[in-house]
Design a protein around this motif. Structure first.
Motif, PDB file in Angstrom:
ATOM      1  N   GLU A 146      -5.707   0.983  -1.047  1.00 16.66           N
ATOM      2  CA  GLU A 146      -5.148   1.753   0.069  1.00 16.66           C
ATOM      3  C   GLU A 146      -4.710   0.836   1.199  1.00 16.66           C
ATOM      4  OE1 GLU A 146      -8.183   4.465   1.103  1.00 16.66           O
ATOM      5  OE2 GLU A 146      -7.732   5.879  -0.518  1.00 16.66           O
ATOM      6  N   GLN A 149      -1.394  -0.709   0.157  1.00 14.99           N
ATOM      7  CA  GLN A 149      -0.304   0.255   0.291  1.00 14.99           C
ATOM      8  C   GLN A 149       0.072   0.459   1.748  1.00 14.99           C
ATOM      9  OE1 GLN A 149      -1.449   3.822  -1.735  1.00 14.99           O
ATOM     10  NE2 GLN A 149      -1.381   2.896  -3.787  1.00 14.99           N
ATOM     11  N   LYS A 150      -0.935   0.534   2.597  1.00  8.57           N
ATOM     12  CA  LYS A 150      -0.656   0.696   4.017  1.00  8.57           C
ATOM     13  C   LYS A 150       0.079  -0.522   4.581  1.00  8.57           C
ATOM     14  CE  LYS A 150      -2.910   1.941   8.345  1.00  8.57           C
ATOM     15  NZ  LYS A 150      -4.224   2.231   8.996  1.00  8.57           N
ATOM     16  N   ARG A 152       2.062  -2.503   2.869  1.00  3.80           N
ATOM     17  CA  ARG A 152       3.444  -2.447   2.369  1.00  3.80           C
ATOM     18  C   ARG A 152       4.273  -1.468   3.184  1.00  3.80           C
ATOM     19  NH1 ARG A 152       0.991  -1.761  -2.847  1.00  3.80           N
ATOM     20  NH2 ARG A 152       0.662  -3.756  -3.900  1.00  3.80           N
ATOM     21  N   ARG A 153       3.697  -0.302   3.475  1.00  2.60           N
ATOM     22  CA  ARG A 153       4.444   0.685   4.273  1.00  2.60           C
ATOM     23  C   ARG A 153       4.778   0.137   5.658  1.00  2.60           C
ATOM     24  NH1 ARG A 153       0.717   4.423   1.945  1.00  2.60           N
ATOM     25  NH2 ARG A 153      -0.542   4.337   3.839  1.00  2.60           N
ATOM     26  N   ASN A 154       3.832  -0.529   6.266  1.00  2.00           N
ATOM     27  CA  ASN A 154       4.096  -1.108   7.580  1.00  2.00           C
ATOM     28  C   ASN A 154       5.165  -2.196   7.515  1.00  2.00           C
ATOM     29  OD1 ASN A 154       2.132   0.544   8.681  1.00  2.00           O
ATOM     30  ND2 ASN A 154       0.507  -0.979   8.518  1.00  2.00           N
ATOM     31  N   ARG A 156       7.627  -2.434   5.271  1.00  2.00           N
ATOM     32  CA  ARG A 156       8.929  -1.779   5.086  1.00  2.00           C
ATOM     33  C   ARG A 156       9.424  -1.159   6.386  1.00  2.00           C
ATOM     34  NH1 ARG A 156       6.773  -0.058  -0.066  1.00  2.00           N
ATOM     35  NH2 ARG A 156       6.147   1.928   0.886  1.00  2.00           N
ATOM     36  N   LEU A 157       8.512  -0.582   7.149  1.00  2.00           N
ATOM     37  CA  LEU A 157       8.901   0.012   8.416  1.00  2.00           C
ATOM     38  C   LEU A 157       9.450  -1.048   9.382  1.00  2.00           C
ATOM     39  CD1 LEU A 157       8.965   2.538  10.200  1.00  2.00           C
ATOM     40  CD2 LEU A 157       6.634   2.023  10.902  1.00  2.00           C
ATOM     41  N   TYR A 160      12.954  -2.003   8.208  1.00  2.00           N
ATOM     42  CA  TYR A 160      13.926  -0.970   8.578  1.00  2.00           C
ATOM     43  C   TYR A 160      14.272  -1.048  10.059  1.00  2.00           C
ATOM     44  CZ  TYR A 160      12.936   1.147   4.024  1.00  2.00           C
ATOM     45  OH  TYR A 160      12.788   1.378   2.693  1.00  2.00           O
TER      46      TYR A 160
END
Length: 237
Positions: A146, A149-150, A152-154, A156-157, A160
């Motif tokens: 987890e 994954q968190k 990776r999301r950060n 990618r954010l 962007y």
């Protein structure tokens, strides 16, 4: 014999004194001990929901984890759990109310019919489950997957956001460049028209000569004054 009788009398007096002192201490402790309703801060005719809400409010303040440096919180918290356990059930509450009405019967503290040891253990288990809910709700432990994954999301954010910022800067640069081109072309066209008018006037003046050009200017000036006079005399008529 007389000395032995006096000694027995003194022993009897001492025993009576100690017994009276013990009874006084028990009665004073019983008077000082707050009832379960007082511990929870509710009235004796309070509903189950009122008792439950009062217990939740008090337990948050008296929990040992809230102030580890205060050793009295543990005993107060145990008493609070005991009060809630007794008053939250109809049968044990009736027994306790009856005990309050006859406080000196039995000479010992109130105990539930289910047994004090069983009650204390179940109270401890309920308390542990109750505070575990708060602990998990406030600080959930994330697994390694987890956390990845968190992360990776950060990431990618962030990418962007950077792409959006670069695109926005590029769009503004292109827009301002186009605006500058339009402004320069407009000003060049205006300068060209003014220069053309100036050159035409200069050429007419050269062709007509100085005297004729002066007459033309005087004639235009006279016509202009005539128009001004007519405009001023128009409202008077």
């Amino acid at each position: 014999m007389q000395l032995e009788a006096q000694l027995r009398l003194c022993q009897s007096c001492i025993w009576c004194y100690k017994s009276g002192q013990r009874m006084l201490s028990l009665s004073s402790a019983q008077r000082k001990a707050a009832s379960y309703y007082d511990l929870l801060g509710v009235k004796s005719d309070a509903s189950v929901d009122e008792i439950k809400n009062a217990f939740f409010d008090k337990s948050k303040k008296l929990h040992p984890d809230s102030n580890p440096s205060n050793p009295k919180l543990h005993s107060q918290f145990v008493e609070l759990n005991e009060a809630y356990r007794v008053l939250s059930k109809e049968l044990s509450r009736k027994e306790y109310d009856l005990k309050l009405q006859h406080p000196y019967q039995g000479g010992q503290a109130f105990r539930s019919t289910s047994g004090h040891t069983m009650y204390r253990s179940t109270t401890t288990n309920d308390n542990v489950r109750y505070w575990e809910q708060f602990r998990h709700a406030q600080s959930p432990e994330a697994t390694a997957e987890e956390r990845k994954q968190k992360k990776r999301r950060n990431f990618r954010l962030v990418i962007y956001c950077i792409i959006t910022m670069v695109f926005s800067v590029g769009a503004h640069a292109v827009f301002f460049r186009k605006l500058e081109e339009v402004h320069n072309s407009f000003m060049d066209e205006k300068d060209r028209a003014i220069t053309e008018i100036y050159n035409e006037a200069k050429e007419r003046a050269r062709v007509n000569g100085f005297k004729k050009q002066t007459e033309i200017l005087r004639q235009k000036h006279a016509d202009f004054q005539e128009k001004v006079k007519m405009n001023k005399g128009g409202p008077e008529k």
